[in-house]
Design a protein around this motif. Sequence first.
Motif, PDB file in Angstrom:
ATOM      1  N   THR A 129      15.324 -59.569  37.124  1.00 42.61           N
ATOM      2  CA  THR A 129      15.826 -58.213  37.368  1.00 42.61           C
ATOM      3  C   THR A 129      14.917 -57.556  38.404  1.00 42.61           C
ATOM      4  O   THR A 129      13.879 -58.103  38.776  1.00 42.61           O
ATOM      5  CB  THR A 129      15.802 -57.345  36.090  1.00 42.61           C
TER       6      THR A 129
ATOM      7  N   LYS B  29      28.025 -59.692  31.990  1.00 43.41           N
ATOM      8  CA  LYS B  29      27.541 -60.495  33.122  1.00 43.41           C
ATOM      9  C   LYS B  29      26.764 -61.717  32.650  1.00 43.41           C
ATOM     10  O   LYS B  29      26.804 -62.777  33.280  1.00 43.41           O
ATOM     11  CB  LYS B  29      26.680 -59.635  34.058  1.00 43.41           C
TER      12      LYS B  29
ATOM     13  N   GLY C 194      22.663 -61.301  41.120  1.00 45.02           N
ATOM     14  CA  GLY C 194      22.740 -62.413  42.068  1.00 45.02           C
ATOM     15  C   GLY C 194      21.645 -63.440  41.860  1.00 45.02           C
ATOM     16  O   GLY C 194      21.907 -64.645  41.785  1.00 45.02           O
ATOM     17  N   ALA C 195      20.415 -62.987  41.704  1.00 45.10           N
ATOM     18  CA  ALA C 195      19.283 -63.903  41.561  1.00 45.10           C
ATOM     19  C   ALA C 195      19.342 -64.633  40.217  1.00 45.10           C
ATOM     20  O   ALA C 195      19.174 -65.854  40.157  1.00 45.10           O
ATOM     21  CB  ALA C 195      17.971 -63.140  41.693  1.00 45.10           C
TER      22      ALA C 195
ATOM     23  N   ALA D  41      21.191 -61.007  35.031  1.00 45.25           N
ATOM     24  CA  ALA D  41      22.327 -61.849  35.420  1.00 45.25           C
ATOM     25  C   ALA D  41      22.957 -61.321  36.705  1.00 45.25           C
ATOM     26  O   ALA D  41      24.156 -61.423  36.923  1.00 45.25           O
ATOM     27  CB  ALA D  41      23.354 -61.894  34.293  1.00 45.25           C
TER      28      ALA D  41
ATOM     29  N   ASN E 151      21.030 -60.051  29.571  1.00 38.22           N
ATOM     30  CA  ASN E 151      21.278 -59.014  30.574  1.00 38.22           C
ATOM     31  C   ASN E 151      21.642 -57.704  29.903  1.00 38.22           C
ATOM     32  O   ASN E 151      22.259 -57.684  28.838  1.00 38.22           O
ATOM     33  CB  ASN E 151      22.418 -59.445  31.509  1.00 38.22           C
ATOM     34  N   ARG E 152      21.223 -56.602  30.544  1.00 34.99           N
ATOM     35  CA  ARG E 152      21.538 -55.260  30.042  1.00 34.99           C
ATOM     36  C   ARG E 152      23.054 -55.108  29.876  1.00 34.99           C
ATOM     37  O   ARG E 152      23.530 -54.654  28.849  1.00 34.99           O
ATOM     38  CB  ARG E 152      20.981 -54.236  31.043  1.00 34.99           C
ATOM     39  N   THR E 153      23.795 -55.511  30.912  1.00 34.06           N
ATOM     40  CA  THR E 153      25.258 -55.516  30.829  1.00 34.06           C
ATOM     41  C   THR E 153      25.656 -56.895  30.302  1.00 34.06           C
ATOM     42  O   THR E 153      25.636 -57.879  31.041  1.00 34.06           O
ATOM     43  CB  THR E 153      25.869 -55.277  32.227  1.00 34.06           C
TER      44      THR E 153
HETATM   45  P1  ATR Z   1      19.796 -59.297  42.486  1.00 32.58           P
HETATM   46  O1  ATR Z   1      20.800 -59.865  43.446  1.00 32.58           O
HETATM   47  O2  ATR Z   1      18.429 -59.088  43.070  1.00 32.58           O
HETATM   48  O3  ATR Z   1      19.750 -60.037  41.198  1.00 32.58           O
HETATM   49  P2  ATR Z   1      21.521 -57.316  41.369  1.00 32.58           P
HETATM   50  O4  ATR Z   1      22.654 -58.243  41.523  1.00 32.58           O
HETATM   51  O5  ATR Z   1      21.729 -55.868  41.689  1.00 32.58           O
HETATM   52  O6  ATR Z   1      20.292 -57.792  42.219  1.00 32.58           O
HETATM   53  O7  ATR Z   1      20.982 -57.440  39.872  1.00 32.58           O
HETATM   54  C1  ATR Z   1      19.958 -56.679  39.349  1.00 32.58           C
HETATM   55  C2  ATR Z   1      19.646 -57.176  37.940  1.00 32.58           C
HETATM   56  O8  ATR Z   1      18.604 -56.364  37.395  1.00 32.58           O
HETATM   57  C3  ATR Z   1      20.821 -57.056  36.976  1.00 32.58           C
HETATM   58  O9  ATR Z   1      20.731 -58.108  36.023  1.00 32.58           O
HETATM   59  C4  ATR Z   1      20.543 -55.707  36.318  1.00 32.58           C
HETATM   60  O10 ATR Z   1      21.155 -55.532  35.048  1.00 32.58           O
HETATM   61  P3  ATR Z   1      22.700 -54.987  34.959  1.00 32.58           P
HETATM   62  O11 ATR Z   1      23.558 -56.154  35.291  1.00 32.58           O
HETATM   63  O12 ATR Z   1      22.860 -54.547  33.569  1.00 32.58           O
HETATM   64  O13 ATR Z   1      22.798 -53.870  35.946  1.00 32.58           O
HETATM   65  C5  ATR Z   1      19.048 -55.787  36.177  1.00 32.58           C
HETATM   66  N1  ATR Z   1      18.404 -54.486  35.999  1.00 32.58           N
HETATM   67  C6  ATR Z   1      18.122 -53.563  36.948  1.00 32.58           C
HETATM   68  N2  ATR Z   1      17.482 -52.503  36.398  1.00 32.58           N
HETATM   69  C7  ATR Z   1      17.343 -52.769  35.082  1.00 32.58           C
HETATM   70  C8  ATR Z   1      16.746 -52.074  33.969  1.00 32.58           C
HETATM   71  N3  ATR Z   1      16.158 -50.888  34.127  1.00 32.58           N
HETATM   72  N4  ATR Z   1      16.781 -52.668  32.765  1.00 32.58           N
HETATM   73  C9  ATR Z   1      17.349 -53.878  32.583  1.00 32.58           C
HETATM   74  N5  ATR Z   1      17.922 -54.588  33.581  1.00 32.58           N
HETATM   75  C10 ATR Z   1      17.927 -54.034  34.814  1.00 32.58           C
END
Ligand code: ATR
Length: 272
Positions: free
Chosen positions: A187, A154, A130-131, A128, A149-151
């Motif tokens: 992600t 969001k 930006g993309a 969740a 989403n992990r968090t």
């Molecule tokens: P983008 O704009 O490319 O989507 P971003 O806004 O930094 O980049 O988002 C990265 C996404 O990848 C987020 O959903 C992030 O989860 P969190 O919101 O919990 O941070 C997810 N993400 C990155 N590494 C991850 C991991 N190891 N396991 C699960 N989700 C991950």
Amino acid sequence: MDAETKVYAVIGKPVRHSLSPTMHNALFKKYRLNAVYVAFEVSRENAKEAVGGIKALGIAGVNVTMPLKEEVARYVELSEAARAIGSVNTIVNSNGKLLGYTTDGIGARRALERFTTLEGANVLILGAGGAGKAIAYELSKVASVVVLNRTVEKAKALEKFGVKGDALTPENLEYYLELADVLINATSVGMNGDRSLVPREMLRSGLVVMDIVYKPLMTRLLREAKEKGCTIVDGLWMLVYQGAESFRLWTGIEADVELMRRVALERLGESK
Ligand code: ATR
């Protein structure tokens, strides 16, 4: 190039490996447009000045990439989608007025529609950020969407788009994947290291699997999905279609996506 040449650009940081100049310059050549597309490395602190520069210099169109997509949205007039997700990846300079659009969601939608029908489909999006947000917003217009989403907050925040948001846990993943027609990794997992958020045994044939990561092109998720007989859609298709949508906004021309993909693949091969 001469005194009439229109200038287009991508702004962000880093931008030196951007595929956008390669794709758009190939299109300008194909359609015989007197235009050039360049890359400007701009950091977040300089976002406002950069937007002022677009106006002052009469730059015709701009793509906005990380880390400026949200910041730039403060200084341009927003389309409905750009306002809804608070992010801009395309600026159209319309006689000095800067209009901000987002084509990420449409890019994902058109890439998927190349391979499947989205009307009424059950779509599961992982991520969740930006993309993920842009894709969830766009796909929710036609499909039934769940975002994990992990968090978890969001994911829940996206429920305003009429999607279901939940935590990315093994239980939720198994439950929602069973119901899904389309799975999208939005992600960054898979970009650095051969990792996937989805255990191989959860994948089944008939599922359409898309990854937004395009470097590597064949992520672990896509490789395992292919082995399981799924239809796969790589991240380069999304990149190509979001670029094609920007090109349409600037020129009114439906871009040759095969050409865009071919030159992008060549460039990716060179940078390996
Ligand atoms: P983008 O704009 O490319 O989507 P971003 O806004 O930094 O980049 O988002 C990265 C996404 O990848 C987020 O959903 C992030 O989860 P969190 O919101 O919990 O941070 C997810 N993400 C990155 N590494 C991850 C991991 N190891 N396991 C699960 N989700 C991950």
